[in-house]
Motif scaffolding. Structure first.
Motif, PDB file in Angstrom:
ATOM      1  N   THR A 179      -2.094 -44.379  37.073  1.00  0.00           N
ATOM      2  CA  THR A 179      -3.539 -44.628  37.055  1.00  0.00           C
ATOM      3  C   THR A 179      -3.963 -45.505  35.883  1.00  0.00           C
ATOM      4  N   ARG A 180      -3.141 -45.582  34.850  1.00  0.00           N
ATOM      5  CA  ARG A 180      -3.517 -46.364  33.681  1.00  0.00           C
ATOM      6  C   ARG A 180      -2.987 -47.799  33.704  1.00  0.00           C
ATOM      7  N   ILE A 181      -2.065 -48.109  34.584  1.00  0.00           N
ATOM      8  CA  ILE A 181      -1.560 -49.483  34.655  1.00  0.00           C
ATOM      9  C   ILE A 181      -2.637 -50.358  35.299  1.00  0.00           C
ATOM     10  N   LYS A 182      -3.060 -51.339  34.565  1.00  0.00           N
ATOM     11  CA  LYS A 182      -4.110 -52.252  35.012  1.00  0.00           C
ATOM     12  C   LYS A 182      -3.540 -53.658  35.132  1.00  0.00           C
ATOM     13  N   SER A 183      -4.353 -54.571  35.625  1.00  0.00           N
ATOM     14  CA  SER A 183      -3.895 -55.945  35.811  1.00  0.00           C
ATOM     15  C   SER A 183      -3.535 -56.611  34.488  1.00  0.00           C
ATOM     16  N   LYS A 184      -4.162 -56.197  33.391  1.00  0.00           N
ATOM     17  CA  LYS A 184      -3.830 -56.797  32.095  1.00  0.00           C
ATOM     18  C   LYS A 184      -2.403 -56.457  31.671  1.00  0.00           C
ATOM     19  N   HIS A 185      -1.866 -55.341  32.153  1.00  0.00           N
ATOM     20  CA  HIS A 185      -0.486 -54.988  31.836  1.00  0.00           C
ATOM     21  C   HIS A 185       0.496 -55.787  32.690  1.00  0.00           C
ATOM     22  N   LEU A 186       0.029 -56.293  33.820  1.00  0.00           N
ATOM     23  CA  LEU A 186       0.884 -57.064  34.716  1.00  0.00           C
ATOM     24  C   LEU A 186       0.821 -58.560  34.441  1.00  0.00           C
ATOM     25  N   LYS A 187      -0.088 -59.000  33.580  1.00  0.00           N
ATOM     26  CA  LYS A 187      -0.185 -60.421  33.259  1.00  0.00           C
ATOM     27  C   LYS A 187       1.090 -60.883  32.581  1.00  0.00           C
ATOM     28  N   ASN A 188       1.491 -62.087  32.918  1.00  0.00           N
ATOM     29  CA  ASN A 188       2.691 -62.725  32.364  1.00  0.00           C
ATOM     30  C   ASN A 188       3.976 -61.995  32.706  1.00  0.00           C
ATOM     31  N   ALA A 189       3.915 -61.082  33.657  1.00  0.00           N
ATOM     32  CA  ALA A 189       5.140 -60.416  34.091  1.00  0.00           C
ATOM     33  C   ALA A 189       5.887 -61.360  35.015  1.00  0.00           C
ATOM     34  N   LYS A 190       7.149 -61.522  34.766  1.00  0.00           N
ATOM     35  CA  LYS A 190       7.944 -62.411  35.593  1.00  0.00           C
ATOM     36  C   LYS A 190       8.271 -61.710  36.894  1.00  0.00           C
ATOM     37  N   PRO A 191       8.054 -62.366  38.032  1.00  0.00           N
ATOM     38  CA  PRO A 191       8.366 -61.724  39.301  1.00  0.00           C
ATOM     39  C   PRO A 191       9.859 -61.458  39.428  1.00  0.00           C
TER      40      PRO A 191
END
Length: 135
Positions: free
Chosen positions: A113-125
């Protein structure tokens, strides 16, 4: 009595070798790491004013200064939140959750519930089918 055995003319084919893709995604792992890092940092930053106010409130209460109980209460609340964050998002918990996730277990609800889009930014696919370059 003679037993008859039937032979099959169907050729025996070995089962195909399946290359299984990992049950986890590297972008999710990176997001979990960013989440834990940011929460630990927030807990440490919150601990400084909380500790200061708690200490000041204790000294002020001992001296009988007006407003000391309120300062003591605010310091206790901030320090409690800081300690809670430090315990809940510790490096040990992070390692346990990442290890469990890599072994196929789902992320705990408080992490999901705490993982937001800001944590996924710059994540390499993550591409499970990508071949290594042999340059």
């Amino acid at each position: 009595m003679a037993q008859t055995t039937e032979t099959s003319t169907t050729p025996v084919v070995a089962a195909p070798i399946l290359t299984s893709t990992p049950a986890f995604s590297s972008d999710t792992l990176q997001a979990v790491q960013k989440l834990f890092r940011s929460r630990r940092t927030g807990g440490a930053i919150l601990g400084f004013p909380g500790g200061y106010m708690l200490g000041y409130g204790l000294v002020s209460t001992a001296r009988g200064i007006d407003g000391a109980p309120a300062t003591l209460a605010i310091g206790a609340v901030l320090s409690g939140i800081s300690l809670s964050k430090s315990a809940r998002f510790s490096k040990l918990k992070e390692a346990e959750i990442i290890s469990a996730y890599q072994n196929g277990k789902p992320l705990p609800a408080y992490v999901r519930t705490r993982i937001k889009s800001k944590h996924l930014k710059n994540a390499k696919p993550f591409d499970a089918t990508a071949q290594r370059s042999t340059w």
